[in-house]
Scaffold this motif. Sequence first.
Motif, PDB file in Angstrom:
ATOM      1  N   SER A   9     -17.708   6.097 -11.375  1.00 56.64           N
ATOM      2  CA  SER A   9     -18.726   6.025 -10.332  1.00 56.64           C
ATOM      3  C   SER A   9     -18.731   4.652  -9.657  1.00 56.64           C
ATOM      4  CB  SER A   9     -20.099   6.301 -10.947  1.00 56.64           C
ATOM      5  OG  SER A   9     -21.102   6.245  -9.964  1.00 56.64           O
ATOM      6  N   GLY A  10     -18.769   4.657  -8.337  1.00 57.33           N
ATOM      7  CA  GLY A  10     -18.847   3.414  -7.578  1.00 57.33           C
ATOM      8  C   GLY A  10     -17.525   2.744  -7.308  1.00 57.33           C
ATOM      9  N   THR A  11     -16.410   3.355  -7.698  1.00 58.44           N
ATOM     10  CA  THR A  11     -15.097   2.757  -7.453  1.00 58.44           C
ATOM     11  C   THR A  11     -14.450   3.363  -6.210  1.00 58.44           C
ATOM     12  OG1 THR A  11     -13.960   4.366  -8.871  1.00 58.44           O
ATOM     13  CG2 THR A  11     -14.735   2.330  -9.908  1.00 58.44           C
ATOM     14  N   HIS A  12     -13.456   2.641  -5.689  1.00 57.71           N
ATOM     15  CA  HIS A  12     -12.702   3.111  -4.522  1.00 57.71           C
ATOM     16  C   HIS A  12     -11.255   2.667  -4.700  1.00 57.71           C
ATOM     17  CE1 HIS A  12     -12.393   3.380   0.194  1.00 57.71           C
ATOM     18  NE2 HIS A  12     -11.366   3.951  -0.422  1.00 57.71           N
ATOM     19  N   GLY A  13     -10.367   3.639  -4.830  1.00 51.78           N
ATOM     20  CA  GLY A  13      -8.945   3.351  -4.964  1.00 51.78           C
ATOM     21  C   GLY A  13      -8.164   3.869  -3.772  1.00 51.78           C
ATOM     22  N   VAL A  14      -7.107   3.139  -3.416  1.00 55.01           N
ATOM     23  CA  VAL A  14      -6.191   3.546  -2.348  1.00 55.01           C
ATOM     24  C   VAL A  14      -4.784   3.522  -2.944  1.00 55.01           C
ATOM     25  CG1 VAL A  14      -5.272   3.053  -0.051  1.00 55.01           C
ATOM     26  CG2 VAL A  14      -7.683   2.572  -0.563  1.00 55.01           C
ATOM     27  N   ILE A  15      -4.091   4.658  -2.928  1.00 58.48           N
ATOM     28  CA  ILE A  15      -2.778   4.765  -3.562  1.00 58.48           C
ATOM     29  C   ILE A  15      -1.732   5.141  -2.518  1.00 58.48           C
ATOM     30  CG2 ILE A  15      -1.406   5.920  -5.338  1.00 58.48           C
ATOM     31  CD1 ILE A  15      -4.029   6.508  -6.804  1.00 58.48           C
ATOM     32  N   THR A  16      -0.660   4.352  -2.484  1.00 58.73           N
ATOM     33  CA  THR A  16       0.460   4.630  -1.593  1.00 58.73           C
ATOM     34  C   THR A  16       1.753   4.587  -2.404  1.00 58.73           C
ATOM     35  OG1 THR A  16       0.699   2.285  -1.025  1.00 58.73           O
ATOM     36  CG2 THR A  16      -0.713   3.609   0.388  1.00 58.73           C
ATOM     37  N   ASP A  33     -13.138  -7.018  -3.027  1.00 63.41           N
ATOM     38  CA  ASP A  33     -13.084  -6.544  -4.406  1.00 63.41           C
ATOM     39  C   ASP A  33     -13.478  -5.086  -4.600  1.00 63.41           C
ATOM     40  OD1 ASP A  33     -12.227  -8.993  -5.217  1.00 63.41           O
ATOM     41  OD2 ASP A  33     -14.136  -9.644  -6.092  1.00 63.41           O
ATOM     42  N   ALA A  34     -14.238  -4.519  -3.680  1.00 63.35           N
ATOM     43  CA  ALA A  34     -14.758  -3.166  -3.891  1.00 63.35           C
ATOM     44  C   ALA A  34     -13.679  -2.096  -3.802  1.00 63.35           C
ATOM     45  CB  ALA A  34     -15.872  -2.870  -2.883  1.00 63.35           C
ATOM     46  N   THR A  35     -12.572  -2.380  -3.096  1.00 67.00           N
ATOM     47  CA  THR A  35     -11.530  -1.376  -2.877  1.00 67.00           C
ATOM     48  C   THR A  35     -10.209  -1.896  -3.419  1.00 67.00           C
ATOM     49  OG1 THR A  35     -12.653  -0.631  -0.871  1.00 67.00           O
ATOM     50  CG2 THR A  35     -10.367   0.054  -1.163  1.00 67.00           C
ATOM     51  N   CYS A  36      -9.634  -1.144  -4.349  1.00 67.43           N
ATOM     52  CA  CYS A  36      -8.398  -1.544  -5.018  1.00 67.43           C
ATOM     53  C   CYS A  36      -7.227  -0.744  -4.459  1.00 67.43           C
ATOM     54  CB  CYS A  36      -8.539  -1.303  -6.524  1.00 67.43           C
ATOM     55  SG  CYS A  36      -7.096  -1.794  -7.492  1.00 67.43           S
ATOM     56  N   HIS A  37      -6.225  -1.454  -3.923  1.00 63.56           N
ATOM     57  CA  HIS A  37      -5.023  -0.815  -3.386  1.00 63.56           C
ATOM     58  C   HIS A  37      -3.902  -0.894  -4.425  1.00 63.56           C
ATOM     59  CE1 HIS A  37      -5.890  -0.698   1.163  1.00 63.56           C
ATOM     60  NE2 HIS A  37      -7.030  -1.059   0.567  1.00 63.56           N
ATOM     61  N   ASN A  38      -3.231   0.218  -4.643  1.00 61.81           N
ATOM     62  CA  ASN A  38      -2.113   0.262  -5.586  1.00 61.81           C
ATOM     63  C   ASN A  38      -0.921   0.985  -4.980  1.00 61.81           C
ATOM     64  OD1 ASN A  38      -4.657   0.580  -7.819  1.00 61.81           O
ATOM     65  ND2 ASN A  38      -3.088  -0.937  -8.258  1.00 61.81           N
ATOM     66  N   VAL A  39       0.278   0.555  -5.396  1.00 61.40           N
ATOM     67  CA  VAL A  39       1.512   1.191  -4.978  1.00 61.40           C
ATOM     68  C   VAL A  39       2.114   1.882  -6.200  1.00 61.40           C
ATOM     69  CG1 VAL A  39       3.800   0.874  -3.982  1.00 61.40           C
ATOM     70  CG2 VAL A  39       1.891  -0.563  -3.209  1.00 61.40           C
ATOM     71  N   LEU A  40       2.329   3.174  -6.097  1.00 57.03           N
ATOM     72  CA  LEU A  40       2.915   3.957  -7.179  1.00 57.03           C
ATOM     73  C   LEU A  40       4.430   3.979  -7.005  1.00 57.03           C
ATOM     74  CD1 LEU A  40       1.758   6.763  -9.158  1.00 57.03           C
ATOM     75  CD2 LEU A  40       3.560   7.498  -7.631  1.00 57.03           C
TER      76      LEU A  40
END
Length: 280
Positions: free
Chosen positions: A71-78, A43-50
């Motif tokens: 603050s405290g979030t982590h996103g990964v965008i591809t 849950d701590a890291t959210c992956h999204n596709v643009l």
Amino acid sequence: MAWHARLALQYERQGAADAPRTVARFLHEGPLRILQSLYPEGDATCHNVLVHPPSGLVAGDRLDITIEAASGTHGVITTPGAGRFYRSEGERAAQHVQVRLAAGSRLEWLPMEAICYNGCNAENRLDLDLSPGAEFIGWDVTALGLPASNQPFVAGSLRQHLEVAGGWLERATIQASDARLMDGPLGLAGRRCIATLFFAAGSDIGRDRREQALALARDVIEAHPLRACAGATAPDHRTVAVRVLSDVVEPAMELLKAVRSAWRPALWGLAPNPPRTWAL
């Protein structure tokens, strides 16, 4: 008719302090949106596709993307595929990405390459505003023409802009007609893929951590077939950059992915965990 598309993406933190969850919220206008959030790392890291359904830009088209992380979030965008700047005899086609990270947040910006077609008039810009304690891993990969399809980049131009507010700034104008830049030994030396991966922070990374990031990148480079045309530097105390020149995209992207896989465990204590789109 020009397309103007906008996307505002926000990462918010929910849940208890000992079990945080990063949640993505977004608003869009025009053909630009985020697909379902994925949590392959928990849950701590959210992956999204643009996704940009037209998949390319022509004269006067513009994509404006704003990304904010609490603050405290982590996103990964591809992205699911390459972006494209098509032949454009009129106004410039532009993509502008603005990133604002709050203290203690992390973001990974890992889109597929941008392809500049012969005759394009393109601008690609990335601006970062990082609060102290925020950190970012991202890349910019550009392919000039499609050499494998016998469509060389012999006309057109690209403006590039990479900036970390208050720190690293790079600007470039690439004109296909500039023979010394395109083919000279102090320029692109005939190669048509330009790739940059960088780790940036909102405050001083610290000498030991900076040297660690450089050493890891250099180890990957030394073992890679592109070692003669790749390097790692620290342009300031808040940034470490890896630069690669290649004839085509795939080997350059392979090298950048390998460096990311080395940086993630060392700098963030996280497994490499490649985004799912990379397996497609």
